[in-house]
Design a protein around this motif. Structure first.
Motif, PDB file in Angstrom:
ATOM      1  N   GLU A   1      22.406  23.433  47.779  1.00 20.98           N
ATOM      2  CA  GLU A   1      22.263  24.846  47.455  1.00 20.98           C
ATOM      3  C   GLU A   1      23.052  25.195  46.195  1.00 20.98           C
ATOM      4  N   LYS A   2      24.191  24.555  46.023  1.00 24.71           N
ATOM      5  CA  LYS A   2      25.014  24.810  44.837  1.00 24.71           C
ATOM      6  C   LYS A   2      24.223  24.502  43.562  1.00 24.71           C
ATOM      7  N   PHE A   3      23.485  23.406  43.569  1.00 25.43           N
ATOM      8  CA  PHE A   3      22.699  23.036  42.397  1.00 25.43           C
ATOM      9  C   PHE A   3      21.563  24.035  42.178  1.00 25.43           C
ATOM     10  N   ALA A   4      20.920  24.456  43.253  1.00 25.72           N
ATOM     11  CA  ALA A   4      19.825  25.425  43.140  1.00 25.72           C
ATOM     12  C   ALA A   4      20.332  26.734  42.547  1.00 25.72           C
ATOM     13  N   ARG A   5      21.479  27.171  42.983  1.00 28.47           N
ATOM     14  CA  ARG A   5      22.048  28.427  42.465  1.00 28.47           C
ATOM     15  C   ARG A   5      22.357  28.331  40.968  1.00 28.47           C
ATOM     16  N   ALA A   6      22.737  27.147  40.519  1.00 27.60           N
ATOM     17  CA  ALA A   6      23.038  26.964  39.099  1.00 27.60           C
ATOM     18  C   ALA A   6      21.764  26.961  38.249  1.00 27.60           C
ATOM     19  N   ILE A   7      20.637  26.608  38.848  1.00 24.54           N
ATOM     20  CA  ILE A   7      19.373  26.503  38.125  1.00 24.54           C
ATOM     21  C   ILE A   7      18.572  27.792  38.151  1.00 24.54           C
ATOM     22  N   LEU A   8      18.568  28.455  39.304  1.00 26.65           N
ATOM     23  CA  LEU A   8      17.688  29.605  39.524  1.00 26.65           C
ATOM     24  C   LEU A   8      18.467  30.914  39.536  1.00 26.65           C
ATOM     25  N   PRO A   9      18.122  31.838  38.644  1.00 26.84           N
ATOM     26  CA  PRO A   9      18.837  33.123  38.591  1.00 26.84           C
ATOM     27  C   PRO A   9      18.292  34.102  39.647  1.00 26.84           C
ATOM     28  N   LEU A  10      18.671  33.866  40.897  1.00 28.46           N
ATOM     29  CA  LEU A  10      18.193  34.689  42.005  1.00 28.46           C
ATOM     30  C   LEU A  10      19.373  35.212  42.814  1.00 28.46           C
TER      31      LEU A  10
END
Length: 147
Positions: A1-10
């Motif tokens: 999830e940490k990586f997803a948060r860094a990629i996706l501005p949501l």
């Protein structure tokens, strides 16, 4: 999830950890009328989804290194390395032996196949973007199948 948060501005509430129950998570999104999802995963889970496996826990499924080797061959992996790819013991091992000159094509194609399989799993009711990340969080591949 940490990586997803860094990629996706949501916003925070847009992120859901699905664990190993990929199929169930996709079915629930489709049933609730969610039009599109993005799955951010490392190579083990992504390769299982691309092979059509939607319960990804190690006790229920294995990475199909023959599938990965064929995909890599289609993407230009030299014939002398295809055997090595087939003999990979894990998805991570496969990832580590890929030569840099074909890795990008392999990772992009893996995401294309995975997003298509996920879309098929929901009978076309869900658009699915797949983002493959490295073990440090860098984006390796990205593709989207639209609903």
């Amino acid at each position: 999830e940490k990586f997803a948060r860094a990629i996706l501005p949501l916003p925070e509430e847009a992120f859901i950890q699905m664990g190993d129950l990929v199929g169930f998570a996709l079915e629930q999104c489709a049933a609730k009328g969610i039009p599109d999802v993005t799955i951010v995963a490392m190579i083990g889970k992504m390769s299982k989804m691309a092979a059509g496996v939607f319960q990804t826990h190690a006790s229920h499924s294995r990475v199909d290194t023959n599938f990965l080797a064929e995909l890599a061959s289609i993407c230009g992996l030299p014939p002398e390395m295809v055997g090595m790819a087939r003999e990979s013991t894990t998805a991570r091992h496969f990832y580590e032996i890929l030569p840099e000159e074909v890795a990008g094509r392999v990772f992009s194609r893996l995401c294309e196949v995975a997003s298509g399989r996920c879309r098929e799993h929901t009978l076309g009711r869900l658009g699915v973007e797949c983002i493959l990340v490295a073990f440090g969080g860098q984006v390796l591949g990205r593709a989207q199948a639209h609903a």
